[in-house]
Design an enzyme around this catalytic site. Structure first.
Site, PDB file in Angstrom:
ATOM      1  N   ASP A   1       0.840  -1.201   0.000  1.00 29.88           N
ATOM      2  CA  ASP A   1       0.000   0.000   0.000  1.00 29.88           C
ATOM      3  C   ASP A   1       0.879   1.255   0.000  1.00 29.88           C
ATOM      4  O   ASP A   1       1.958   1.245  -0.602  1.00 29.88           O
ATOM      5  CB  ASP A   1      -0.914  -0.068   1.245  1.00 29.88           C
ATOM      6  CG  ASP A   1      -2.229   0.650   1.041  1.00 29.88           C
ATOM      7  OD1 ASP A   1      -2.198   1.857   0.778  1.00 29.88           O
ATOM      8  OD2 ASP A   1      -3.292   0.020   1.147  1.00 29.88           O
TER       9      ASP A   1
ATOM     10  N   HIS B   1      -3.751   6.242   3.184  1.00 27.53           N
ATOM     11  CA  HIS B   1      -4.433   5.016   2.765  1.00 27.53           C
ATOM     12  C   HIS B   1      -3.833   3.774   3.418  1.00 27.53           C
ATOM     13  O   HIS B   1      -4.555   2.911   3.943  1.00 27.53           O
ATOM     14  CB  HIS B   1      -4.341   4.939   1.237  1.00 27.53           C
ATOM     15  CG  HIS B   1      -5.140   3.852   0.605  1.00 27.53           C
ATOM     16  ND1 HIS B   1      -4.638   2.581   0.405  1.00 27.53           N
ATOM     17  CD2 HIS B   1      -6.392   3.833   0.092  1.00 27.53           C
ATOM     18  CE1 HIS B   1      -5.547   1.847  -0.206  1.00 27.53           C
ATOM     19  NE2 HIS B   1      -6.632   2.582  -0.408  1.00 27.53           N
TER      20      HIS B   1
ATOM     21  N   SER C   1     -11.184  -0.591  -0.991  1.00 28.95           N
ATOM     22  CA  SER C   1      -9.907  -0.566  -0.270  1.00 28.95           C
ATOM     23  C   SER C   1     -10.085  -0.853   1.208  1.00 28.95           C
ATOM     24  O   SER C   1      -9.189  -1.391   1.839  1.00 28.95           O
ATOM     25  CB  SER C   1      -9.286   0.829  -0.364  1.00 28.95           C
ATOM     26  OG  SER C   1      -8.546   0.971  -1.529  1.00 28.95           O
TER      27      SER C   1
END
Ligand SMILES: *[C@@H]1O[C@H](CO)[C@@H](O)[C@H](O)[C@H]1NC(C)=O
Ligand SMILES: *[C@@H]1O[C@H](CO)[C@@H](O)[C@H](O)[C@H]1NC(C)=O
Ligand SMILES: *[C@@H]1O[C@H](CO)[C@@H](O)[C@H](O)[C@H]1NC(C)=O
Ligand SMILES: *[C@@H]1O[C@H](CO)[C@@H](O)[C@H](O)[C@H]1NC(C)=O
Length: 777
Positions: A141, A214, A551
């Site tokens: 990620d 994220h 996600s």
């Protein structure tokens, strides 16, 4: 031995000189450099080269350097080449294939069209014990903000003995960044930088540290520790925890400001597997291409072949069909559902109507429902109405919006960025309306000013109210009433509007997504580098943030897979997925089939796959559908992939003749069944599926089949009863599906679904069965 080395040496000198010759002969050719991932015959390395890296370098011109070499999930390297160099390389005998680099993106709805937020705590699903503490989950990620409370290592035992990974240190990532929770951290930027040039180290960190948010968010969903109290700007207050709070994390940073590059993603898979992870969580994706051109599919195959479970986000391209990504059958593809919590923030119009909206705006409100403000539609402004309607940077005239509530349309720039534009122009608040494509799916954001999001029909209603008021020459007025956090919302779960949908564009015989998991308004950890809205001017700092996207759904399944592996160390990645799929549920908390957020209508297997994951039931599925690497090779043969293309994915030679004798692509021992019929005239069509189930429940158990055929089809199962005498025993059965051709216009198709379920009274083992009829053009 020495004579053979000499021979090989000569052979390679010959190759090298011939390649430099043809390179110089091609001076007129295209000089544009592109990154390629190069698959080699790994075992063909001549002994004169001490390492594979030396050997690979020898195949390239001296000015070309390797980006990465790959040894574990893939055999080969990546490099920047001109097209003629690439052509030349292809002719070398030890080169199997060249895969052009692709760039991937994160699957949050923070991307322009789909930015959103969600809260969930999966806390309480499984009690804090040592359960899962030997498991290591790789999160591929944007890196991590390791100081967050979610990543503390209190009461965790030593790093598992099997761990071979590394904590890579850098200027902003000292060795103290890792602990017994975050046991590994690496970053891969060579592919990114070879395309984009050197990164800007003011706006991003050249280290595993997260400058985006994220990766910190997904890592804490997978395996965050219990943190109380947790909230974002006062919303979703409560206990925050990941799915597997005791599991260890290893982070592989591959996503940078300009995206995530395949050559880096493959390097991350390669490292993660050789480091010894148990699960890979990947909330990244791009367009669907054949598996042998897809670095994620290739990396995931290698991982699965090493016993590593891979879950990946299905993508945020919904609600349209054929939008699902990360569809390889050895990947668990995860769509997103809502949870039973939301953040109502309704629009009260001057005509008394109330339009429902959602928001996690955290500042001072606008007063009660009685206090109303002038309301304008940004798109009615003189000038460039299109840019203004979207509230793009610089498109709003302060004279027009100052002190007013502004209605903006969704699209192009991020939702929070629109709020910033309205705020800069002097607007007092914003109402953000979905377009037709977004439907009624609502995403709440940590806006910089009082703002709420409304559905497409709500947007229409507000625009109509404004234009009616204009015609009547009376002022349009409205306000937003923020109602905080609401729980026990019904119905839930609902399939999120943005969640990507089937059919599977690459292998229609494999139903995708596999499952859905919470992906709307998910509360999880957030770094200090960026404010909760993601907008650069946002100077607020929060420990947690609320985001939405597949996600956020994927890491729920990754954490769950780690818990399943802790409970059942002998289970293969396919067995873990089978347990998740056959125990998933398809009804909401009212007892009705789950709805689709985009339409409010009932959703289907193309939206939710086998259904919503059910952690406790997945622990004890009764039967599993297992799949070996060999079965996947047969699947690729039956998908008509060439032997060379199969070797790119599997690193092995395939005997496709045998596989083709053995059946068809639908015979992969998948826990769902998908029949695709091409209609030619009026006739009966039929197909069959062979399946094998393994008993993982009670030694002596008898399962009976319950069939719910898709409407208009006949389905039989033979035998109808499976009698097991021991754990681990495997039994086969055959499913036959027959259907009559139906009236369809050319090029159109019809999808019907049902299921088959094996039950022993204690376990229900359910497989969705979907039948697609296509009328050729
Ligand atoms: C690097 O990023 C910073 C912060 O975003 C920005 O101010 C600066 O202009 C950037 N530098 C370059 C060379 O792009
Ligand atoms: C939703 O259901 C209604 C009523 O059954 C139907 O008219 C409409 O076409 C459906 N919408 C979609 C997008 O399927
Ligand atoms: C593979 O090719 C065979 C023979 O042409 C064909 O019958 C079959 O449908 C093809 N399978 C797929 C999955 O395309
Ligand atoms: C299995 O499914 C049947 C029919 O849907 C249901 O009545 C039963 O309660 C289920 N049993 C379990 C153990 O979930």
């Amino acid at each position: 031995m020495s004579s053979s080395s000499t021979f090989l040496l000569l052979f390679f000198i010959l190759l090298l000189s011939s390649s430099s010759f043809s390179l110089s002969a091609n001076v007129d050719n295209d000089y544009t450099l592109k990154t390629y991932i190069v698959k080699v015959h790994y075992d063909a390395k001549p002994s004169i080269f001490p390492t594979h890296k030396h050997w690979y370098e020898s195949s390239l011109s001296s000015s070309t350097s390797l980006i990465h070499t790959y040894d574990t999930v893939f055999h080969g390297f990546s490099a920047r080449l001109t097209s003629s160099e690439a052509q030349q390389l292809k002719t070398l005998p030890h080169i199997i294939a060249l895969i052009p680099e692709k760039v991937r993106h994160l699957h949050t709805t923070r991307s322009p069209q789909f930015l959103g937020l969600k809260t969930s705590d999966s806390a309480g699903l499984l009690k804090e014990s040592d359960f899962g503490s030997d498991l290591v989950i790789a999160v591929i990620d944007t890196g991590i903000w390791p100081e967050r409370q979610s990543f503390n290592d209190r009461d965790l035992g030593p790093v598992p003995a099997k761990w071979k990974g590394q904590c890579v240190t850098a200027k902003d990532f000292p060795s103290s960044s890792c602990n017994r929770k975050v046991i590994g951290a690496r970053f891969f930027c060579q592919g990114y930088e070879s395309t984009n040039g050197k990164m800007n180290e003011t706006s991003e960190f050249r280290s595993p540290r997260d400058s985006d948010g994220h990766g910190t968010h997904t890592a804490s969903i997978v395996a965050g520790r219990y943190v109380f109290p947790a909230s974002t700007l006062g919303y979703a207050r409560g206990l925050a925890s990941g799915m597997a709070p005791k599991a260890r994390l290893s982070v592989y940073k591959v996503c940078w400001n300009a995206g995530c590059y395949d050559s880096d993603i493959l390097a991350a898979f390669d490292s993660a597997v050789s480091d010894g992870v148990d699960v890979v969580s990947l909330s990244v994706g791009g367009v669907v291409v054949p598996y042998y051109l897809d670095a994620i599919a290739i990396g995931a195959f290698g991982a699965s072949d090493h016993g590593v479970f891979v879950s990946a986000s299905a993508g945020n391209g919904g609600p349209g069909g054929l939008t699902v990504t990360n569809v390889a059958p050895w990947v668990t593809s995860v769509g997103a559902g809502t949870i039973d919590r939301d953040f109502p923030a309704d629009v009260h119009l001057g005509n008394g109507k109330i339009v429902p909206g959602v928001s996690v705006y955290g500042g001072p409100g606008l007063g009660g429902p009685e206090k109303k403000y002038s309301l304008v539609y940004a798109g009615s402004e003189e000038g460039d109405g299109y840019s203004a309607s979207l509230c793009l940077e610089g498109s709003l005239d302060p004279k027009y919006v100052e002190g007013k509530l502004v209605l903006c349309d969704r699209g192009i720039n991020s939702r929070a960025a629109k709020g910033e534009v309205v705020k800069k122009a002097g607007g007092i608040g914003m109402i953000l309306a979905n377009g037709v494509f977004d439907g009624e799916g609502l995403v709440a954001d940590c806006h910089l000013l009082p703002a709420t999001a409304v559905g497409a029909s709500g947007g229409d209603e507000i625009r109509k109210y404004i234009s009616d008021a204009e015609k009547a020459k009376s002022p349009a007025i409205a306000t937003i009433v923020f109602k905080g956090t609401r729980v026990n919302v019904k119905p839930a779960p609902v399939v999120a509007s943005f969640s990507a949908r089937g059919p599977n564009p690459e292998s229609p015989e494999i139903l995708k997504p596999d499952v859905i998991a919470p992906g709307l308004n998910i509360l999880a950890a957030w770094p200090d580098k960026v404010g909760p809205s993601g907008v650069p001017s946002d100077m607020r700092r929060t420990q947690f943030n609320i985001l939405s996207g597949t996600s956020m759904a994927c890491p729920h399944v990754s954490g769950l897979a780690a818990l399943l592996k802790a409970a059942h160390p002998e289970w293969s990645p396919a067995a873990i997925r089978s347990a998740l799929m056959t125990t998933a549920y398809t009804v909401d908390n009212r007892g009705d089939t789950m709805l689709d957020e985009s339409t409010g209508n009932t959703s289907t297997v193309l939206d939710f796959g086998a259904g919503h994951v059910h952690p406790q039931k997945a622990m004890d599925p009764g039967l599993i559908y297992d799949i070996s690497s060999y079965d996947y090779v047969n699947f690729l043969c039956n998908s008509n992939y060439t032997v060379t293309n199969i070797k790119v994915i599997t690193r092995r030679s395939a005997d496709c003749k045998g596989a083709k004798r053995a059946g068809h692509v639908g015979n992969l021992n998948y826990p769902s069944l998908s029949a695709v019929f091409q209609q030619y005239g009026e006739h009966k069509m039929s197909t069959h599926f062979i399946r094998t189930v393994t008993n993982v429940g009670d030694p002596n158990s008898v399962y009976k089949v319950v069939i719910r055929p898709p409407s208009g089809t006949q389905v039989t199962v033979q035998p109808e009863k499976l009698v097991f005498r021991r754990v681990g025993q495997k039994l086969n059965f055959l499913v036959r599906v027959e259907a009559m051709a139906i009236k369809l216009s050319p090029g159109s198709s019809s999808v019907k679904s049902g299921h088959i379920m094996w039950t022993d009274g204690k376990h229900n083992v359910t497989s969705p069965l979907v039948v697609t009829m296509q009328q050729p053009l």
